[in-house]
Motif scaffolding. Sequence first.
Motif, PDB file in Angstrom:
ATOM      1  N   ASP A  23      36.561  27.165  35.180  1.00  0.00           N
ATOM      2  CA  ASP A  23      36.345  28.579  35.473  1.00  0.00           C
ATOM      3  C   ASP A  23      35.337  28.738  36.609  1.00  0.00           C
ATOM      4  OD1 ASP A  23      38.100  29.361  33.525  1.00  0.00           O
ATOM      5  OD2 ASP A  23      36.567  29.708  32.007  1.00  0.00           O
ATOM      6  N   TYR A  24      34.263  27.966  36.519  1.00  0.00           N
ATOM      7  CA  TYR A  24      33.248  27.988  37.578  1.00  0.00           C
ATOM      8  C   TYR A  24      32.514  26.658  37.547  1.00  0.00           C
ATOM      9  CZ  TYR A  24      29.857  29.919  40.857  1.00  0.00           C
ATOM     10  OH  TYR A  24      29.107  30.163  41.976  1.00  0.00           O
ATOM     11  N   HIS A  25      32.160  26.168  38.709  1.00  0.00           N
ATOM     12  CA  HIS A  25      31.323  24.978  38.729  1.00  0.00           C
ATOM     13  C   HIS A  25      30.306  25.072  39.853  1.00  0.00           C
ATOM     14  CE1 HIS A  25      34.190  23.378  41.823  1.00  0.00           C
ATOM     15  NE2 HIS A  25      33.102  22.747  42.269  1.00  0.00           N
ATOM     16  N   ILE A  26      29.141  24.497  39.606  1.00  0.00           N
ATOM     17  CA  ILE A  26      28.089  24.366  40.606  1.00  0.00           C
ATOM     18  C   ILE A  26      28.180  22.964  41.176  1.00  0.00           C
ATOM     19  CG2 ILE A  26      25.585  24.280  40.963  1.00  0.00           C
ATOM     20  CD1 ILE A  26      25.328  26.428  38.787  1.00  0.00           C
ATOM     21  N   VAL A  27      28.239  22.859  42.470  1.00  0.00           N
ATOM     22  CA  VAL A  27      28.385  21.544  43.096  1.00  0.00           C
ATOM     23  C   VAL A  27      27.081  20.768  42.954  1.00  0.00           C
ATOM     24  CG1 VAL A  27      30.064  22.488  44.730  1.00  0.00           C
ATOM     25  CG2 VAL A  27      27.655  22.300  45.385  1.00  0.00           C
ATOM     26  N   HIS A  59      37.295  38.103  32.661  1.00  0.00           N
ATOM     27  CA  HIS A  59      37.082  36.886  33.444  1.00  0.00           C
ATOM     28  C   HIS A  59      37.117  37.193  34.936  1.00  0.00           C
ATOM     29  CE1 HIS A  59      38.276  33.078  35.348  1.00  0.00           C
ATOM     30  NE2 HIS A  59      37.835  32.442  34.276  1.00  0.00           N
ATOM     31  N   THR A  60      38.104  37.991  35.350  1.00  0.00           N
ATOM     32  CA  THR A  60      38.230  38.351  36.763  1.00  0.00           C
ATOM     33  C   THR A  60      37.049  39.189  37.224  1.00  0.00           C
ATOM     34  OG1 THR A  60      40.650  38.287  36.604  1.00  0.00           O
ATOM     35  CG2 THR A  60      39.703  39.508  38.453  1.00  0.00           C
ATOM     36  N   LEU A  61      36.656  40.159  36.424  1.00  0.00           N
ATOM     37  CA  LEU A  61      35.532  41.020  36.811  1.00  0.00           C
ATOM     38  C   LEU A  61      34.233  40.234  36.922  1.00  0.00           C
ATOM     39  CD1 LEU A  61      36.240  44.196  34.641  1.00  0.00           C
ATOM     40  CD2 LEU A  61      36.513  43.969  37.112  1.00  0.00           C
ATOM     41  N   PHE A  62      34.086  39.213  36.099  1.00  0.00           N
ATOM     42  CA  PHE A  62      32.849  38.432  36.093  1.00  0.00           C
ATOM     43  C   PHE A  62      32.822  37.388  37.205  1.00  0.00           C
ATOM     44  CE2 PHE A  62      30.505  34.692  34.197  1.00  0.00           C
ATOM     45  CZ  PHE A  62      29.235  35.197  34.448  1.00  0.00           C
ATOM     46  N   LEU A  63      33.921  36.659  37.371  1.00  0.00           N
ATOM     47  CA  LEU A  63      33.925  35.522  38.291  1.00  0.00           C
ATOM     48  C   LEU A  63      34.551  35.820  39.649  1.00  0.00           C
ATOM     49  CD1 LEU A  63      34.903  32.598  35.887  1.00  0.00           C
ATOM     50  CD2 LEU A  63      32.649  33.126  36.814  1.00  0.00           C
ATOM     51  N   GLU A  64      35.554  36.669  39.659  1.00  0.00           N
ATOM     52  CA  GLU A  64      36.267  36.937  40.912  1.00  0.00           C
ATOM     53  C   GLU A  64      36.526  38.434  41.080  1.00  0.00           C
ATOM     54  OE1 GLU A  64      39.102  33.334  41.923  1.00  0.00           O
ATOM     55  OE2 GLU A  64      39.545  34.076  39.914  1.00  0.00           O
ATOM     56  N   ARG A  70      18.980  20.870  42.088  1.00  0.00           N
ATOM     57  CA  ARG A  70      18.777  21.464  40.758  1.00  0.00           C
ATOM     58  C   ARG A  70      19.688  20.800  39.723  1.00  0.00           C
ATOM     59  NH1 ARG A  70      16.355  23.452  36.501  1.00  0.00           N
ATOM     60  NH2 ARG A  70      17.179  25.383  35.646  1.00  0.00           N
ATOM     61  N   PHE A  71      20.915  20.503  40.113  1.00  0.00           N
ATOM     62  CA  PHE A  71      21.894  19.864  39.229  1.00  0.00           C
ATOM     63  C   PHE A  71      22.494  18.665  39.967  1.00  0.00           C
ATOM     64  CE2 PHE A  71      21.898  24.405  38.103  1.00  0.00           C
ATOM     65  CZ  PHE A  71      21.530  24.330  36.769  1.00  0.00           C
ATOM     66  N   PRO A  72      21.835  17.500  39.909  1.00  0.00           N
ATOM     67  CA  PRO A  72      22.302  16.324  40.669  1.00  0.00           C
ATOM     68  C   PRO A  72      23.725  15.907  40.332  1.00  0.00           C
ATOM     69  CG  PRO A  72      20.080  15.987  39.849  1.00  0.00           C
ATOM     70  CD  PRO A  72      20.578  17.239  39.202  1.00  0.00           C
ATOM     71  N   ASN A  73      24.144  16.164  39.097  1.00  0.00           N
ATOM     72  CA  ASN A  73      25.504  15.806  38.682  1.00  0.00           C
ATOM     73  C   ASN A  73      26.433  17.012  38.646  1.00  0.00           C
ATOM     74  OD1 ASN A  73      24.958  12.961  38.122  1.00  0.00           O
ATOM     75  ND2 ASN A  73      23.711  13.746  36.435  1.00  0.00           N
ATOM     76  N   GLY A  74      25.961  18.138  39.181  1.00  0.00           N
ATOM     77  CA  GLY A  74      26.751  19.351  39.145  1.00  0.00           C
ATOM     78  C   GLY A  74      26.687  20.000  37.769  1.00  0.00           C
ATOM     79  N   LEU A  75      27.452  21.063  37.598  1.00  0.00           N
ATOM     80  CA  LEU A  75      27.471  21.795  36.330  1.00  0.00           C
ATOM     81  C   LEU A  75      28.810  22.509  36.208  1.00  0.00           C
ATOM     82  CD1 LEU A  75      25.561  22.544  33.906  1.00  0.00           C
ATOM     83  CD2 LEU A  75      25.152  24.705  35.122  1.00  0.00           C
ATOM     84  N   ILE A  76      29.415  22.433  35.026  1.00  0.00           N
ATOM     85  CA  ILE A  76      30.668  23.137  34.753  1.00  0.00           C
ATOM     86  C   ILE A  76      30.392  24.259  33.771  1.00  0.00           C
ATOM     87  CG2 ILE A  76      33.001  22.968  33.825  1.00  0.00           C
ATOM     88  CD1 ILE A  76      33.090  20.073  34.696  1.00  0.00           C
ATOM     89  N   TYR A  92      24.908  26.900  44.870  1.00  0.00           N
ATOM     90  CA  TYR A  92      26.266  27.044  45.401  1.00  0.00           C
ATOM     91  C   TYR A  92      27.304  26.520  44.411  1.00  0.00           C
ATOM     92  CZ  TYR A  92      30.429  26.429  48.211  1.00  0.00           C
ATOM     93  OH  TYR A  92      31.712  26.482  48.664  1.00  0.00           O
ATOM     94  N   GLY A  93      28.332  27.310  44.229  1.00  0.00           N
ATOM     95  CA  GLY A  93      29.427  26.908  43.352  1.00  0.00           C
ATOM     96  C   GLY A  93      30.690  27.650  43.718  1.00  0.00           C
ATOM     97  N   MET A  94      31.722  27.485  42.915  1.00  0.00           N
ATOM     98  CA  MET A  94      32.991  28.156  43.195  1.00  0.00           C
ATOM     99  C   MET A  94      33.746  28.406  41.902  1.00  0.00           C
ATOM    100  SD  MET A  94      34.889  24.904  45.036  1.00  0.00           S
ATOM    101  CE  MET A  94      33.412  24.438  45.948  1.00  0.00           C
ATOM    102  N   ALA A  95      34.529  29.477  41.925  1.00  0.00           N
ATOM    103  CA  ALA A  95      35.341  29.854  40.768  1.00  0.00           C
ATOM    104  C   ALA A  95      36.769  29.360  40.941  1.00  0.00           C
ATOM    105  CB  ALA A  95      35.332  31.374  40.595  1.00  0.00           C
ATOM    106  N   GLU A  96      37.353  28.917  39.839  1.00  0.00           N
ATOM    107  CA  GLU A  96      38.776  28.577  39.782  1.00  0.00           C
ATOM    108  C   GLU A  96      39.216  27.571  40.842  1.00  0.00           C
ATOM    109  OE1 GLU A  96      40.571  29.412  37.395  1.00  0.00           O
ATOM    110  OE2 GLU A  96      39.750  31.234  36.505  1.00  0.00           O
ATOM    111  N   ALA A  97      38.384  26.602  41.143  1.00  0.00           N
ATOM    112  CA  ALA A  97      38.793  25.527  42.059  1.00  0.00           C
ATOM    113  C   ALA A  97      39.608  24.503  41.263  1.00  0.00           C
ATOM    114  CB  ALA A  97      37.577  24.863  42.685  1.00  0.00           C
TER     115      ALA A  97
END
Length: 308
Positions: free
Chosen positions: A176-180, A67-72, A184-190, A153-158
């Motif tokens: 774990d990760y979300h796109i704001v 998980h760390t190697l992939f996301l952070e 492309r994603f009007p409601n975001g994506l988890i 644009y998104g962020m990990a572990e917010a």
Amino acid sequence: MNAFIELSTPAQLIEKMSNDEYHSRPEFSSSQLKDMLRSAAHFHSHNIIKEHEKETKKHLDFGTLAHTLFLEPEQFNNEFVVFPDDAPRPPTDAMINAKKPSEDSIARVEWWNAFNAENGHKIIITAEQLAGAKRIANNLMSLSMYTEMQNNYGMAEASIFFTDPVFDLQLRVRPDYHIVPCSRFPNGLILDVKSAKDARYFDFSKACGNYGYDLSAAMYREGFQQYYNTEDKPDFIYLVAENTAPFLAKQYKASPTFIACGEHRYNKSKELLAESLLINEWDGYSLALEEISLPSYMVKQALETDFH
């Protein structure tokens, strides 16, 4: 544990909060709500009187490493250390307490003291474990959703903290990760990264039910919508990697049925928790005599089997 607040507060998002700090917060998590669905007694035991506190010593969770190697990946050196192959054996108590230690004993004690001083807060892993986790991360990066993560644009572990609109429970989620929300994603994506013994549909769908992934998805979607104030709740994606070689990965989108089941269980768990907190009663299992059968899929298989 204070579950109710006098006034509802707006949802809050905090980046870069440590995992330890997040889990020490008083708000309720999806794992705690899952305890409530098992029984109020389990919730009380695990989360209020804390009869099952985990050891504080860090240990390796292979999924956490991948998980760390992939996301952070930038956090790897802060959280893990690869144990060197040429490291000396740990000194014995006799070596440490000897009045006239040998040169070998002194060298071993000094090496381990220096190693622990620099890495005592980290999780120790082997080169083999690191190689396997890197294969998992690489396979996850081959999925189409990884391209979306790179292009939006998104962020990990917010960490998101919000208030339940019905029972006024204070809740927390940590995708774990979300796109704001974006064009492309009007409601975001988890996106939720999972490790599994078997990533194929049949086995992973069973894991989703067994571990309450549907309830978590419902809770995460609600907290996300509260914070970003989107018109609808975001889609929920699972990126699933097998934790044994060849470490293959698959991706799934939670279906409407999956989400509906999760929302039902999520709402039920909140209702049960609010009631138990209000009356301060923590019941266990029903004591009634019940009839037991087999899982429906096994019954179906048995009925469809031709025994002739």
